[in-house]
Design a protein around this motif. Structure first.
Motif, PDB file in Angstrom:
ATOM      1  N   ILE A  24      19.117 114.649  20.606  1.00  0.00           N
ATOM      2  CA  ILE A  24      18.095 113.780  21.418  1.00  0.00           C
ATOM      3  C   ILE A  24      16.573 113.814  20.746  1.00  0.00           C
ATOM      4  N   ALA A  25      16.496 114.979  20.261  1.00  0.00           N
ATOM      5  CA  ALA A  25      15.212 115.249  19.551  1.00  0.00           C
ATOM      6  C   ALA A  25      15.054 114.134  18.175  1.00  0.00           C
ATOM      7  N   HIS A  26      16.175 114.222  17.468  1.00  0.00           N
ATOM      8  CA  HIS A  26      16.446 113.366  16.116  1.00  0.00           C
ATOM      9  C   HIS A  26      16.204 111.860  16.729  1.00  0.00           C
ATOM     10  N   VAL A  27      16.854 111.462  17.742  1.00  0.00           N
ATOM     11  CA  VAL A  27      16.669 110.141  18.164  1.00  0.00           C
ATOM     12  C   VAL A  27      15.105 109.787  18.492  1.00  0.00           C
ATOM     13  N   LYS A  28      14.454 110.525  19.154  1.00  0.00           N
ATOM     14  CA  LYS A  28      13.112 110.605  19.642  1.00  0.00           C
ATOM     15  C   LYS A  28      12.143 110.304  18.257  1.00  0.00           C
ATOM     16  N   GLU A  29      12.642 111.273  17.329  1.00  0.00           N
ATOM     17  CA  GLU A  29      11.542 111.348  15.919  1.00  0.00           C
ATOM     18  C   GLU A  29      11.802 110.035  15.312  1.00  0.00           C
ATOM     19  N   VAL A  30      13.140 109.454  15.215  1.00  0.00           N
ATOM     20  CA  VAL A  30      13.392 108.248  14.665  1.00  0.00           C
ATOM     21  C   VAL A  30      12.654 106.870  15.185  1.00  0.00           C
ATOM     22  N   HIS A  31      12.425 107.203  16.577  1.00  0.00           N
ATOM     23  CA  HIS A  31      11.784 105.914  17.239  1.00  0.00           C
ATOM     24  C   HIS A  31      10.228 106.227  17.472  1.00  0.00           C
ATOM     25  N   GLY A  32       9.856 107.384  17.094  1.00  0.00           N
ATOM     26  CA  GLY A  32       8.447 107.668  17.000  1.00  0.00           C
ATOM     27  C   GLY A  32       7.647 108.151  18.169  1.00  0.00           C
ATOM     28  N   VAL A  33       8.873 108.571  18.878  1.00  0.00           N
ATOM     29  CA  VAL A  33       8.568 109.354  20.294  1.00  0.00           C
ATOM     30  C   VAL A  33       7.951 110.937  20.243  1.00  0.00           C
ATOM     31  N   PRO A  34       7.088 111.248  20.648  1.00  0.00           N
ATOM     32  CA  PRO A  34       6.461 112.623  20.254  1.00  0.00           C
ATOM     33  C   PRO A  34       7.607 113.659  21.139  1.00  0.00           C
ATOM     34  N   THR A  35       7.835 114.713  20.063  1.00  0.00           N
ATOM     35  CA  THR A  35       8.535 115.952  20.811  1.00  0.00           C
ATOM     36  C   THR A  35       7.876 117.203  20.784  1.00  0.00           C
ATOM     37  N   ARG A  36       8.266 117.932  21.502  1.00  0.00           N
ATOM     38  CA  ARG A  36       7.382 119.483  21.567  1.00  0.00           C
ATOM     39  C   ARG A  36       7.599 120.140  20.206  1.00  0.00           C
ATOM     40  N   ARG A  37       8.632 120.201  19.543  1.00  0.00           N
ATOM     41  CA  ARG A  37       8.546 120.653  18.280  1.00  0.00           C
ATOM     42  C   ARG A  37       8.181 119.661  17.055  1.00  0.00           C
ATOM     43  N   GLY A  38       7.459 120.355  16.293  1.00  0.00           N
ATOM     44  CA  GLY A  38       6.966 119.562  15.279  1.00  0.00           C
ATOM     45  C   GLY A  38       7.640 119.897  13.890  1.00  0.00           C
ATOM     46  N   GLY A  39       8.555 120.833  14.118  1.00  0.00           N
ATOM     47  CA  GLY A  39       9.334 121.103  12.744  1.00  0.00           C
ATOM     48  C   GLY A  39      10.506 120.315  12.409  1.00  0.00           C
ATOM     49  N   SER A  40      11.055 120.462  11.303  1.00  0.00           N
ATOM     50  CA  SER A  40      12.112 119.665  10.773  1.00  0.00           C
ATOM     51  C   SER A  40      13.429 120.259  11.674  1.00  0.00           C
ATOM     52  N   VAL A  54      23.228 108.196  22.533  1.00  0.00           N
ATOM     53  CA  VAL A  54      21.921 108.806  22.981  1.00  0.00           C
ATOM     54  C   VAL A  54      20.816 107.819  22.882  1.00  0.00           C
ATOM     55  N   ARG A  55      21.027 106.997  21.959  1.00  0.00           N
ATOM     56  CA  ARG A  55      19.831 105.799  21.807  1.00  0.00           C
ATOM     57  C   ARG A  55      20.161 104.900  23.171  1.00  0.00           C
ATOM     58  N   ARG A  56      21.299 104.577  23.466  1.00  0.00           N
ATOM     59  CA  ARG A  56      21.699 103.800  24.654  1.00  0.00           C
ATOM     60  C   ARG A  56      20.901 104.534  26.075  1.00  0.00           C
ATOM     61  N   SER A  57      21.037 105.570  26.122  1.00  0.00           N
ATOM     62  CA  SER A  57      20.731 106.628  27.320  1.00  0.00           C
ATOM     63  C   SER A  57      19.037 106.446  27.378  1.00  0.00           C
ATOM     64  N   LYS A  58      18.565 106.598  25.886  1.00  0.00           N
ATOM     65  CA  LYS A  58      16.917 106.627  25.966  1.00  0.00           C
ATOM     66  C   LYS A  58      16.235 105.192  26.081  1.00  0.00           C
ATOM     67  N   ARG A  59      17.033 104.071  25.975  1.00  0.00           N
ATOM     68  CA  ARG A  59      16.658 102.825  26.410  1.00  0.00           C
ATOM     69  C   ARG A  59      16.797 102.644  27.643  1.00  0.00           C
ATOM     70  N   ARG A  60      17.837 103.279  28.555  1.00  0.00           N
ATOM     71  CA  ARG A  60      18.137 103.254  29.958  1.00  0.00           C
ATOM     72  C   ARG A  60      16.665 103.629  30.659  1.00  0.00           C
ATOM     73  N   PHE A  61      16.232 104.994  30.050  1.00  0.00           N
ATOM     74  CA  PHE A  61      15.125 105.665  30.543  1.00  0.00           C
ATOM     75  C   PHE A  61      13.821 105.442  30.031  1.00  0.00           C
TER      76      PHE A  61
END
Length: 64
Positions: A24-40, A54-61
Motif C-alpha cells: 500500500i505504501a509503495h502504491v502511495k509513493e509511486v503516485h505521489g501520495v505522502p506517507t508517514r514513513r519517509g524511508g525506503s 491495490v491501485r484499484r482500491s486507492k482509486r475507489r477511495f
C-alpha cells in the motif's frame, strides 16, 4: 483519506487477498501520495496482479 485497514478490507473483499502495508505504501509513493514513513520500502511480491488491485482500491477511495 482511507486507512490501510480500510484498503486491506476492500482488497480482500473484491480481490480475495490482504495486501501488505508495504504494498500500500509503495502504491502511495509511486503516485505521489505522502506517507508517514519517509524511508525506503522493500517490496516483496509474488504476483503482478496484487499491486494492480491495490491501485484499484486507492482509486475507489480517491487516493490516486
Amino acid at each position: 483519506m482511507a486507512t490501510d485497514a480500510e484498503i486491506q478490507k476492500f482488497v480482500q473483499h473484491h480481490h480475495g487477498f490482504i495486501p501488505k502495508t508495504g504494498w500500500i505504501a509503495h502504491v502511495k509513493e509511486v503516485h505521489g501520495v505522502p506517507t508517514r514513513r519517509g524511508g525506503s520500502i522493500v517490496i516483496v511480491t509474488s504476483s503482478r496482479a496484487r499491486p494492480k488491485s491495490v491501485r484499484r482500491s486507492k482509486r475507489r477511495f480517491g487516493i490516486v
